[in-house]
Design an enzyme around this catalytic site. Sequence first.
Site, PDB file in Angstrom:
ATOM      1  N   GLY A  50      -1.934  -4.380   0.739  1.00 47.85           N
ATOM      2  CA  GLY A  50      -2.060  -5.643   1.468  1.00 47.85           C
ATOM      3  C   GLY A  50      -1.108  -6.726   1.017  1.00 47.85           C
ATOM      4  O   GLY A  50      -1.090  -7.817   1.596  1.00 47.85           O
TER       5      GLY A  50
ATOM      6  N   HIS B  40      -0.330   4.845   6.871  1.00 45.96           N
ATOM      7  CA  HIS B  40      -0.172   5.289   5.478  1.00 45.96           C
ATOM      8  C   HIS B  40       0.068   6.792   5.395  1.00 45.96           C
ATOM      9  O   HIS B  40      -0.637   7.570   6.036  1.00 45.96           O
ATOM     10  CB  HIS B  40      -1.415   4.903   4.670  1.00 45.96           C
ATOM     11  CG  HIS B  40      -1.644   3.437   4.623  1.00 45.96           C
ATOM     12  ND1 HIS B  40      -2.529   2.786   5.453  1.00 45.96           N
ATOM     13  CD2 HIS B  40      -1.051   2.471   3.865  1.00 45.96           C
ATOM     14  CE1 HIS B  40      -2.483   1.488   5.198  1.00 45.96           C
ATOM     15  NE2 HIS B  40      -1.600   1.270   4.236  1.00 45.96           N
TER      16      HIS B  40
ATOM     17  N   ASP C 138      -5.008   6.343  10.051  1.00 53.69           N
ATOM     18  CA  ASP C 138      -4.642   5.008  10.539  1.00 53.69           C
ATOM     19  C   ASP C 138      -3.234   4.965  11.129  1.00 53.69           C
ATOM     20  O   ASP C 138      -2.837   3.966  11.729  1.00 53.69           O
ATOM     21  CB  ASP C 138      -4.799   3.954   9.438  1.00 53.69           C
ATOM     22  CG  ASP C 138      -3.905   4.197   8.218  1.00 53.69           C
ATOM     23  OD1 ASP C 138      -2.979   5.031   8.287  1.00 53.69           O
ATOM     24  OD2 ASP C 138      -4.146   3.541   7.193  1.00 53.69           O
TER      25      ASP C 138
ATOM     26  N   ASN D 190       3.648  -5.870   5.565  1.00 56.09           N
ATOM     27  CA  ASN D 190       2.465  -6.659   5.925  1.00 56.09           C
ATOM     28  C   ASN D 190       2.842  -7.995   6.550  1.00 56.09           C
ATOM     29  O   ASN D 190       2.110  -8.518   7.389  1.00 56.09           O
ATOM     30  CB  ASN D 190       1.575  -6.859   4.692  1.00 56.09           C
ATOM     31  CG  ASN D 190       0.890  -5.570   4.293  1.00 56.09           C
ATOM     32  OD1 ASN D 190       0.287  -4.892   5.122  1.00 56.09           O
ATOM     33  ND2 ASN D 190       0.990  -5.209   3.024  1.00 56.09           N
TER      34      ASN D 190
ATOM     35  N   SER E 242       0.803  -1.223   0.000  1.00 55.76           N
ATOM     36  CA  SER E 242       0.000   0.000   0.000  1.00 55.76           C
ATOM     37  C   SER E 242       0.835   1.272   0.000  1.00 55.76           C
ATOM     38  O   SER E 242       0.383   2.315  -0.486  1.00 55.76           O
ATOM     39  CB  SER E 242      -0.938  -0.001   1.213  1.00 55.76           C
ATOM     40  OG  SER E 242      -0.197  -0.173   2.412  1.00 55.76           O
TER      41      SER E 242
END
Length: 196
Positions: free
Chosen positions: A60, A173, A170, A89, A23
């Site tokens: 992801g 990011h 979040d 991830n 991402s």
Amino acid sequence: MFLLLAGAALAGDDRRLLVLGDSISAAYGLSLEEGWVALAELALAERGLSVEVINASISGETSAGGRRRLPALVEAHNPDAVVIELGGNDGLRGYPVAQLRQNLAAMVSVAQDHGAEVLLLPMEIPPNYGPRYTGTFRKTFELVANEAGATLGPFPLEAVATDPALMQADGIHPTAAAQPRIVDTLLPALEKVLRP
């Protein structure tokens, strides 16, 4: 999967850059044009490097997913350089570091076997995973790069991760405003693997 094919038709001296990431490189929460990958193409052009960018990043994505996809990508695009921005991830899911190391090494090997220079971008994970796991995770990228003769780049979020104003809600990011700083962080390493 999406491809961001930058620029006009390739001229004889153009370079081809494949970015295989998660991402962070897929411009999560932003338009593709706002992401660091698209901005890096423009910055490289300003420095006299005409580069076709193939952005094969998926939000992801894990190192195992990248390892599965990379052989077909290098066959299809024949890149001069490959950026591997994967592993975050894996860490966030607590996957075994030995598995991450194997996957990264395999991807570097696939790219090098096709004649591409490799830029491996290290990832970081939050400290709540414990010092043993986070320390081993962090060292894995350097170990793989050293063993394979790949270029180890800086942590892409080095200049933005600790500034809440440059991170999305979040906390993982980066925002659109952070993307040019990511480019500034990565540009010297990108130039190193792209200059003939």
